[in-house]
Design a protein around this motif. Structure first.
Motif, mmCIF file in Angstrom:
data_model
loop_
_atom_site.group_PDB
_atom_site.id
_atom_site.type_symbol
_atom_site.label_atom_id
_atom_site.label_comp_id
_atom_site.label_asym_id
_atom_site.label_seq_id
_atom_site.Cartn_x
_atom_site.Cartn_y
_atom_site.Cartn_z
ATOM 1 N N LEU A 82 0.818 -1.212 0.000
ATOM 2 C CA LEU A 82 0.000 0.000 0.000
ATOM 3 C C LEU A 82 0.854 1.264 0.000
ATOM 4 C CD1 LEU A 82 -2.778 -1.042 2.547
ATOM 5 C CD2 LEU A 82 -3.129 -0.509 0.118
ATOM 6 N N ARG A 83 1.882 1.285 0.840
ATOM 7 C CA ARG A 83 2.727 2.475 0.959
ATOM 8 C C ARG A 83 3.431 2.813 -0.343
ATOM 9 N NH1 ARG A 83 6.830 1.968 5.770
ATOM 10 N NH2 ARG A 83 7.570 3.865 4.760
ATOM 11 N N ASN A 84 3.790 1.778 -1.085
ATOM 12 C CA ASN A 84 4.554 1.999 -2.304
ATOM 13 C C ASN A 84 3.699 1.998 -3.566
ATOM 14 O OD1 ASN A 84 7.622 1.958 -1.490
ATOM 15 N ND2 ASN A 84 6.634 0.356 -0.277
ATOM 16 N N GLY A 85 2.390 1.924 -3.389
ATOM 17 C CA GLY A 85 1.484 2.003 -4.526
ATOM 18 C C GLY A 85 1.516 0.810 -5.444
ATOM 19 N N PHE A 86 1.914 -0.357 -4.920
ATOM 20 C CA PHE A 86 1.988 -1.554 -5.747
ATOM 21 C C PHE A 86 0.628 -2.227 -5.916
ATOM 22 C CE2 PHE A 86 6.476 -1.644 -4.006
ATOM 23 C CZ PHE A 86 7.019 -1.085 -5.156
ATOM 24 N N VAL A 87 -0.335 -1.838 -5.101
ATOM 25 C CA VAL A 87 -1.709 -2.313 -5.249
ATOM 26 C C VAL A 87 -2.644 -1.118 -5.170
ATOM 27 C CG1 VAL A 87 -1.306 -4.645 -4.343
ATOM 28 C CG2 VAL A 87 -1.842 -2.789 -2.758
ATOM 29 N N LYS A 88 -3.677 -1.117 -5.997
ATOM 30 C CA LYS A 88 -4.621 -0.016 -6.000
ATOM 31 C C LYS A 88 -5.697 -0.202 -4.936
ATOM 32 C CE LYS A 88 -4.025 1.106 -10.890
ATOM 33 N NZ LYS A 88 -4.700 1.265 -12.211
ATOM 34 N N HIS A 89 -5.996 -1.466 -4.627
ATOM 35 C CA HIS A 89 -7.031 -1.737 -3.639
ATOM 36 C C HIS A 89 -6.643 -2.968 -2.838
ATOM 37 C CE1 HIS A 89 -10.905 -2.333 -1.719
ATOM 38 N NE2 HIS A 89 -10.882 -3.591 -2.140
ATOM 39 N N LEU A 90 -6.864 -2.896 -1.547
ATOM 40 C CA LEU A 90 -6.603 -4.032 -0.676
ATOM 41 C C LEU A 90 -7.697 -4.062 0.375
ATOM 42 C CD1 LEU A 90 -4.430 -6.223 -0.375
ATOM 43 C CD2 LEU A 90 -3.324 -4.798 1.342
ATOM 44 N N GLU A 91 -8.381 -5.187 0.460
ATOM 45 C CA GLU A 91 -9.459 -5.309 1.434
ATOM 46 C C GLU A 91 -8.916 -5.067 2.843
ATOM 47 O OE1 GLU A 91 -12.933 -8.524 2.758
ATOM 48 O OE2 GLU A 91 -11.556 -8.982 1.117
ATOM 49 N N ASP A 92 -9.690 -4.356 3.656
ATOM 50 C CA ASP A 92 -9.277 -4.020 5.026
ATOM 51 C C ASP A 92 -7.991 -3.201 5.034
ATOM 52 O OD1 ASP A 92 -11.427 -5.492 6.179
ATOM 53 O OD2 ASP A 92 -10.288 -7.333 5.890
ATOM 54 N N ALA A 93 -7.860 -2.287 4.077
ATOM 55 C CA ALA A 93 -6.635 -1.491 3.940
ATOM 56 C C ALA A 93 -6.286 -0.727 5.216
ATOM 57 C CB ALA A 93 -6.779 -0.510 2.775
ATOM 58 N N LYS A 94 -7.302 -0.286 5.950
ATOM 59 C CA LYS A 94 -7.049 0.483 7.171
ATOM 60 C C LYS A 94 -6.254 -0.324 8.190
ATOM 61 C CE LYS A 94 -11.056 3.576 6.913
ATOM 62 N NZ LYS A 94 -12.304 4.029 7.591
#
Length: 256
Positions: A82-94
């Motif tokens: 997430l920090r490096n922008g390698f995925v646009k969406h990740l469930e439960d990102a928070k």
């Protein structure tokens, strides 16, 4: 509130914690607390899941550590992506953004596990700040952290509670990495202002607050290696601006 209510019961009854008789010390719980003890001690689904982990019949201790390792590996990997922008969406990102969960809830064993730390630090060296004391003060682990730190100020070294900040060799690695990370914005003049300048014969505490600079400069090879990192340090060393102070408060200058 259960803990607070039990504490209140003991306070009101002046219960002696050394009393080992069979009297039910919580018999007045419902009356005093205006809530049902039976209801208050019911386990939530999440608490039941945690209990099941501890109660694994195959091998409770080993399985708990392995499951814990897997859980927090997922947390760190998700955070890295997430920090490096390698995925646009990740469930439960928070959740993946809350690495404090590791600091707060991981076992001391996992926080100080070298194998686990090595894997995580190779993703991002700044994660060392969440690790245990044995990892933060381990030269090999700190070296891995610095080598895998892409922040401008090499936060794996500057923002971590570690005795290694006073280590001249580790600090040289920090300066090398800072130059690599900052590229064109790297400035010896700024480093002098932020780290080596003195006021009232005391080093600035802008970045290093425990007089670590004195420890570096007490090493006879530190200045020699520092000017190898960047020749622009030479003038500061020759002028005595970056140098240990003699007992008579004069700078220990070196000759060309």
């Amino acid at each position: 509130m259960l803990y607070v209510n039990i504490d209140l019961i003991f306070e009101l009854l002046n219960a002696d914690i050394l009393d080992t008789n069979s009297e039910n010390k919580l018999k007045d719980y419902d009356l005093v607390c205006e809530s049902s003890l039976e209801e208050d001690i019911k386990l939530t689904s999440k608490e039941k899941a945690i209990i099941e982990i501890f109660n694994d019949e195959r091998n409770a201790e080993i399985n708990f550590i392995e499951k814990e390792k897997l859980l927090f590996t997922k947390l760190f990997v998700g955070n890295y992506l997430l920090r490096n922008g390698f995925v646009k969406h990740l469930e439960d990102a928070k959740i993946y953004k809350k690495l404090e969960l590791f600091s707060s809830f991981a076992s001391a064993e996992l926080k100080n596990d070298k194998s686990f730390a090595k894997t995580i630090l190779q993703l991002d060296g700044t994660y060392i700040k969440y690790m245990g004391d044995k990892i933060r003060n381990n030269r090999a682990m700190m070296t891995i952290a610095i080598e895998n730190d892409t922040t401008n100020d090499v936060e794996s070294f500057t923002l971590v509670d570690s005795n290694l900040k006073a280590d001249p060799e580790m600090t040289l690695g920090y300066f090398k990495r800072m130059k690599l990370n900052q590229k064109e914005s790297y400035s010896v003049d700024r480093i002098y202002e932020d780290i080596f300048i003195k006021e009232n014969d005391q080093f600035t505490t802008k970045i290093f607050s425990n007089n670590e600079q004195a420890s570096w400069l007490s090493n006879p090879y530190f200045l020699k290696e520092l000017v190898k990192i960047d020749s622009n340090f030479i003038d500061y060393v020759i002028d005595g601006k970056i140098s240990k102070v003699d007992s008579d408060n004069s700078y220990c200058k070196i000759k060309k």
